[in-house]
Motif scaffolding. Sequence first.
Motif, PDB file in Angstrom:
ATOM      1  N   ALA A  17       0.828  -1.204   0.000  1.00 38.96           N
ATOM      2  CA  ALA A  17       0.000   0.000   0.000  1.00 38.96           C
ATOM      3  C   ALA A  17       0.862   1.253   0.000  1.00 38.96           C
ATOM      4  O   ALA A  17       0.549   2.232  -0.690  1.00 38.96           O
ATOM      5  CB  ALA A  17      -0.914  -0.011   1.219  1.00 38.96           C
ATOM      6  N   VAL A  18       1.939   1.234   0.759  1.00 40.28           N
ATOM      7  CA  VAL A  18       2.833   2.394   0.819  1.00 40.28           C
ATOM      8  C   VAL A  18       3.468   2.652  -0.542  1.00 40.28           C
ATOM      9  O   VAL A  18       3.589   3.810  -0.986  1.00 40.28           O
ATOM     10  CB  VAL A  18       3.906   2.175   1.898  1.00 40.28           C
ATOM     11  N   GLN A  19       3.874   1.608  -1.240  1.00 38.05           N
ATOM     12  CA  GLN A  19       4.437   1.771  -2.583  1.00 38.05           C
ATOM     13  C   GLN A  19       3.401   2.309  -3.563  1.00 38.05           C
ATOM     14  O   GLN A  19       3.701   3.190  -4.389  1.00 38.05           O
ATOM     15  CB  GLN A  19       4.992   0.437  -3.079  1.00 38.05           C
ATOM     16  N   LEU A  20       2.179   1.808  -3.486  1.00 39.79           N
ATOM     17  CA  LEU A  20       1.113   2.331  -4.344  1.00 39.79           C
ATOM     18  C   LEU A  20       0.877   3.806  -4.047  1.00 39.79           C
ATOM     19  O   LEU A  20       0.719   4.627  -4.968  1.00 39.79           O
ATOM     20  CB  LEU A  20      -0.173   1.530  -4.133  1.00 39.79           C
ATOM     21  N   GLY A  21       0.855   4.159  -2.765  1.00 39.72           N
ATOM     22  CA  GLY A  21       0.641   5.554  -2.398  1.00 39.72           C
ATOM     23  C   GLY A  21       1.732   6.471  -2.918  1.00 39.72           C
ATOM     24  O   GLY A  21       1.453   7.598  -3.361  1.00 39.72           O
ATOM     25  N   LEU A  61     -15.428   4.893  -6.386  1.00 42.45           N
ATOM     26  CA  LEU A  61     -14.968   5.539  -7.609  1.00 42.45           C
ATOM     27  C   LEU A  61     -15.080   7.060  -7.521  1.00 42.45           C
ATOM     28  O   LEU A  61     -14.233   7.784  -8.045  1.00 42.45           O
ATOM     29  CB  LEU A  61     -15.751   4.999  -8.807  1.00 42.45           C
ATOM     30  N   ARG A  62     -16.103   7.532  -6.819  1.00 44.97           N
ATOM     31  CA  ARG A  62     -16.213   8.979  -6.602  1.00 44.97           C
ATOM     32  C   ARG A  62     -15.062   9.482  -5.741  1.00 44.97           C
ATOM     33  O   ARG A  62     -14.422  10.486  -6.050  1.00 44.97           O
ATOM     34  CB  ARG A  62     -17.554   9.289  -5.919  1.00 44.97           C
ATOM     35  N   ASP A  63     -14.791   8.772  -4.630  1.00 46.84           N
ATOM     36  CA  ASP A  63     -13.693   9.176  -3.760  1.00 46.84           C
ATOM     37  C   ASP A  63     -12.357   9.097  -4.499  1.00 46.84           C
ATOM     38  O   ASP A  63     -11.481   9.961  -4.332  1.00 46.84           O
ATOM     39  CB  ASP A  63     -13.646   8.294  -2.506  1.00 46.84           C
ATOM     40  N   ALA A  64     -12.188   8.044  -5.308  1.00 48.19           N
ATOM     41  CA  ALA A  64     -10.936   7.887  -6.051  1.00 48.19           C
ATOM     42  C   ALA A  64     -10.738   9.033  -7.033  1.00 48.19           C
ATOM     43  O   ALA A  64      -9.624   9.545  -7.194  1.00 48.19           O
ATOM     44  CB  ALA A  64     -10.934   6.549  -6.785  1.00 48.19           C
ATOM     45  N   GLY A  82      -5.261   7.803  -2.153  1.00 44.26           N
ATOM     46  CA  GLY A  82      -5.707   7.129  -3.366  1.00 44.26           C
ATOM     47  C   GLY A  82      -5.569   5.626  -3.353  1.00 44.26           C
ATOM     48  O   GLY A  82      -5.837   4.972  -4.376  1.00 44.26           O
ATOM     49  N   VAL A  83      -5.183   5.034  -2.232  1.00 44.83           N
ATOM     50  CA  VAL A  83      -4.969   3.588  -2.149  1.00 44.83           C
ATOM     51  C   VAL A  83      -6.277   2.898  -1.757  1.00 44.83           C
ATOM     52  O   VAL A  83      -6.920   3.287  -0.782  1.00 44.83           O
ATOM     53  CB  VAL A  83      -3.870   3.261  -1.124  1.00 44.83           C
ATOM     54  N   PRO A  84      -6.688   1.848  -2.468  1.00 46.24           N
ATOM     55  CA  PRO A  84      -7.927   1.141  -2.125  1.00 46.24           C
ATOM     56  C   PRO A  84      -7.744   0.247  -0.915  1.00 46.24           C
ATOM     57  O   PRO A  84      -6.742  -0.460  -0.788  1.00 46.24           O
ATOM     58  CB  PRO A  84      -8.217   0.315  -3.384  1.00 46.24           C
ATOM     59  N   ALA A 125      -7.339   7.458   1.890  1.00 43.20           N
ATOM     60  CA  ALA A 125      -7.608   6.078   1.477  1.00 43.20           C
ATOM     61  C   ALA A 125      -9.003   5.980   0.870  1.00 43.20           C
ATOM     62  O   ALA A 125      -9.889   6.794   1.161  1.00 43.20           O
ATOM     63  CB  ALA A 125      -7.477   5.137   2.669  1.00 43.20           C
ATOM     64  N   VAL A 126      -9.192   4.975   0.026  1.00 42.19           N
ATOM     65  CA  VAL A 126     -10.460   4.773  -0.682  1.00 42.19           C
ATOM     66  C   VAL A 126     -11.027   3.417  -0.276  1.00 42.19           C
ATOM     67  O   VAL A 126     -10.432   2.372  -0.543  1.00 42.19           O
ATOM     68  CB  VAL A 126     -10.254   4.819  -2.209  1.00 42.19           C
TER      69      VAL A 126
END
Length: 475
Positions: A17-21, A61-64, A82-84, A125-126
């Motif tokens: 998650a940290v890498q995605l962020g 999807l709205r939050d993203a 932005g991480v799910p 976060a999403v």
Amino acid sequence: MSGYRELGVDEYESLSAVQLGRRVATGELSPVQLAECALELARAAEPALNAYAAFMPERALRDAAEREAEARDGRVRGPLHGVPIASKDNIAIAGETLGKGSLTSSDAPQPTSSPFAARLLDAGAVIIGRTTTPEFGWKGTGISPRTGVSRNPWDVTRNTGGSSAGSGATVASGAVPIATGTDAGGSVRIPAAFCGVVGLKPTLGAIPVWPGTVNENLSHAGPLARTVADARAVFELARGADPRDPQSAFSTAVPAEPGRVHRVGVVRAPFGIEPSDEVGRVFDDSLRLLRDSGVAEFVEVELPAELPRRIFESLWVTGRGYGFHELIREHGDIMDPGLARLGALAEEYTLPGFLGALVDRRAFNAAFFALFDDLDLLLTPTMPITAFAADAEVPPGGEADAQLPWITWTPYTYPFNITGQPAITIPTHLRPGALPVGLQLVGPWAHDQRVLDVAERFEAVLAPTHETRVARAAR
């Protein structure tokens, strides 16, 4: 998606998650793409796993999209922007139903988010959906009247563990890198160990629990995650006092101790209860690797007290039995029979007997707190067994008629809810065809950073032994 790099499923599953962020923050990855990927993977696994009480696609999807616009403007809220993620269905999210695994729960939207969910949402976060739990999180399996049976991604005939059942399953399946959980007797660590992911139970009150529970002096909130770094990110974002949880007022954390070589007490068979042959073998092999790495100083130790089963039963049966008394009286016919049974069992306890359990709890806690005068951490297996049948409440030969059947096979987890100390489980030796095994690290009260630091070092040693990272049985 103009300007963003396409992200394949394999790469998505391999990144923390940290890498995605970080990649969202640099403009490399799209939060909308990540949410779509997470929803697609979760839905594809769902017929086999039953990990979700409900998806939240429109909101996700709205939050993203909002997090994507913020990132483009350079307004990144935190490391999980932005991480799910997914959230256990006993943690309130404003505007969403809170099912708690019970047919007695209202379908009305919640007016206010729990601090745990609110702080992660505020940090960017999403949330893609709400994950399954047994009724009111009362036991250690993934079976509930509201959602049925949740299943383990490594072998769908096997148990996820509970009560953060769906959270363990969806992280292990690769759909999301993080899911929230709660732990009053092992409910983060049991599914994390059974499903082969990281599970953190912080010090009692470190992450506020609200709405309150009927066993609030046992109840912790914490993450299930792909990596220790992900669990740390959640802890840092979600920790801190909230007036709605008075226990959180005592959640001051001890600072990290960089560079220190820690003294770790090793207990292969906590409370004299031997692990299964498979768990024992994996524990021994893992300990050998850790010793050889020089990552810590290891010493064999004896635990200073007996298994506190009577203490926990006194607290749990009376808390749940009296706490849900009216609900059991009015709706017991549609509730989990094991939970409904606690109403009558609670009435068998006398006030002197209950007060005696509180006295014994004080003595038990004092003995374990003193253990850390000479140790920095304690290392044990997380569970004495691997995952058993998905639709069973106890493993073969288990105590199905016990007051609390689930604590008869979780003797390594619930004692540390009695003490309130921080504990983490990390996966080890995840081999194709084998069921996951977890190692549990326990630290002194408020030393969450120490637990996380050492767990991260252990993870670095043990991760290369994992031949595969994502459970694929559900696909």
